[in-house]
Design a protein around this motif. Sequence first.
Motif, short mmCIF file in Angstrom:
data_model
loop_
_atom_site.label_atom_id
_atom_site.label_comp_id
_atom_site.label_asym_id
_atom_site.label_seq_id
_atom_site.Cartn_x
_atom_site.Cartn_y
_atom_site.Cartn_z
N TRP A 1 0.85 -1.19 0.00
CA TRP A 1 0.00 0.00 0.00
C TRP A 1 0.89 1.24 0.00
CZ3 TRP A 1 -4.79 -0.18 -1.39
CH2 TRP A 1 -5.65 0.89 -1.14
N THR B 1 1.52 4.95 2.42
CA THR B 1 1.25 4.88 3.86
C THR B 1 2.41 5.55 4.58
OG1 THR B 1 0.10 2.79 3.59
CG2 THR B 1 0.85 3.34 5.81
N LEU C 1 -1.84 -3.79 6.29
CA LEU C 1 -2.10 -3.02 5.07
C LEU C 1 -2.77 -3.87 4.00
CD1 LEU C 1 1.33 -1.20 4.97
CD2 LEU C 1 -0.89 -0.13 5.35
#
Length: 187
Positions: free
Chosen positions: A50, A53, A151
Amino acid sequence: RQLHDRLQAEGLFDEAHKKPLPPFPKTIAFVTSPTGAAIRDFLNIAARRWPGTNVLIIPARVQGDGAAAEIVAGIEAANHLRPMPDLLVVGRGGGSLEDLWCFNEEIVVRAIFASDIPVISAVGHEIDVTLSDLIADLRAPTPSAAAELSLPDQTEIRGQLSHHRDRLNALLKSRSTSLRQRLDQIA
């Protein structure tokens, strides 16, 4: 064992106290050694799963004298950040029982329990289990697994979004065709 039994008698390990993890955390704080392999592994997996982040590294010694106090200070610091991180990871890579012992210290366990931020404990390797693992909202068997558990996988999410887009387009096309046929019948 005595500490475990005392904390269990207080109900600190009860599932009712476990906070849910956010599905899409924007900011994750990680209390760990800033130079250890644990944080490098976590960052690599986080970037792949992801991207974007924010990972705040809160430095703390994770073994030896004074480590427990530094971990507690890190947990408390994360809870005082504004805006507050969405998730807190506390951990380190593997080691001997002595190396991991600070994660069995009562002050660390109580700091994790008191955290307003959901906590993932990521201490050691899969076979290592500490009191921190038992008290945390989620136990990750390794720091790498903590990244995977915390995540979403962007590839999977993109696939789901693509599927929903295609389904929505098909439904809209079907509805449009149906309404066009109805209008033709009325005409």
